[in-house]
Design an enzyme around this catalytic site. Sequence first.
Site, PDB file in Angstrom:
ATOM      1  NE  ARG A  12       6.980  23.650  -9.963  1.00  0.00           N
ATOM      2  CZ  ARG A  12       7.045  24.450 -11.026  1.00  0.00           C
ATOM      3  NH1 ARG A  12       6.011  25.213 -11.349  1.00  0.00           N
ATOM      4  NH2 ARG A  12       8.103  24.460 -11.813  1.00  0.00           N
ATOM      5  CG  ASP A  13       6.089  22.277 -14.534  1.00  0.00           C
ATOM      6  OD1 ASP A  13       4.984  22.796 -14.733  1.00  0.00           O
ATOM      7  OD2 ASP A  13       7.063  22.471 -15.272  1.00  0.00           O
ATOM      8  CG  HIS A 204      11.690  22.783 -16.516  1.00  0.00           C
ATOM      9  ND1 HIS A 204      11.230  21.948 -15.516  1.00  0.00           N
ATOM     10  CD2 HIS A 204      10.583  23.281 -17.130  1.00  0.00           C
ATOM     11  CE1 HIS A 204       9.908  21.950 -15.518  1.00  0.00           C
ATOM     12  NE2 HIS A 204       9.488  22.754 -16.495  1.00  0.00           N
ATOM     13  CG  HIS A 206       7.182  22.236 -20.725  1.00  0.00           C
ATOM     14  ND1 HIS A 206       5.990  22.049 -20.061  1.00  0.00           N
ATOM     15  CD2 HIS A 206       8.015  22.808 -19.822  1.00  0.00           C
ATOM     16  CE1 HIS A 206       6.088  22.496 -18.819  1.00  0.00           C
ATOM     17  NE2 HIS A 206       7.312  22.961 -18.645  1.00  0.00           N
ATOM     18  CB  CYS A 237       3.111  27.237 -17.251  1.00  0.00           C
ATOM     19  SG  CYS A 237       3.086  28.785 -16.325  1.00  0.00           S
ATOM     20  CG  ASN A 246       6.907  19.141 -17.037  1.00  0.00           C
ATOM     21  OD1 ASN A 246       7.719  20.021 -16.852  1.00  0.00           O
ATOM     22  ND2 ASN A 246       5.713  19.151 -16.438  1.00  0.00           N
TER      23      ASN A 246
END
Length: 309
Positions: A12-13, A204, A206, A237, A246
């Site tokens: 996903r990310d 979460h 980065h 993003c 990430n």
Amino acid sequence: MSSAILRDVTLRDGLQLTGKVLPVEQKADLIRRLLGLGVPALEIGSMARPDLVPPMANTMELIAALSPEELQRCWVWVATPRHVEKAAAAGVRNFQYCFSVSDAHNKANIGRSTEDSVAAMPDAVRLATSVGGSIQLCLATSFTCPFDGPVDPERVLAIANDPRTAGADDIVLADTLGQAHPGEVAALVSAVHTRTPQRRIVFHGHDTWGMGVANTLAAITAGATMVDGALGGLGGCPFAPGASGNTATEDILFATRPAWFTPTTLATLVDLSENLLADLGEPNRSRTAEGTRSKAEAFEWVSQRSTGS
């Protein structure tokens, strides 16, 4: 450290900025390989509009390709009650309801104000619980916003304690831009954990400023029991200028050493990561992956395949 559960968010990310839609079969194969290695949880897709985030276009087909047992360990990103409804009908039971703490980023990312997202959350919770599902309150830009700058921690705490978000099982604190430092992360995780002790805290992170692993460890020490990472540090993003990949899954696992993580597991994980990144034309940002290719053959974590011995 190993008490914290790793969730791999590559699909996903990790894929959001790649511009390439991986076939469903390739995504499903990666999911099964990661689960087979022992990765406890995965984020596998998003209900975002495919015209805005093309790599997520086949999320519904991917969900259909997975068994209920596999889906029990998988999370899907949602931003509206309608997203929850559609995902639930397809078989999803773990929903990450995400919006931004800062209005400016929420409008850029989701197209509505933060207040509108908070107001809609009770319906999202109702739909998730109606199918026996679990829903997370995911707070993007918990530390800084690309448009408004630093985010007041009290705003994060206000949302976390708003009665309309009370139905969430977990709270995800996202360092969306990777600009936070360990002291900030520890302070916010500790504050949220103290004020909402009934919930699991998820971090979460980065790695934009090289603090990904340090911030993750700080979050775990402060009370986070789930942390996110992506293979090779993939990700970013599309609606957050300045955001990079990430924190690498390999780096988090090497730092935390859960019981299921062995040198053999790492070697396999690095192979999976490098094959995926080569296919995507993306660099591998994992320092641990780089370490496995070193010549220090007496160190058990060095991959013997990479040394030529």
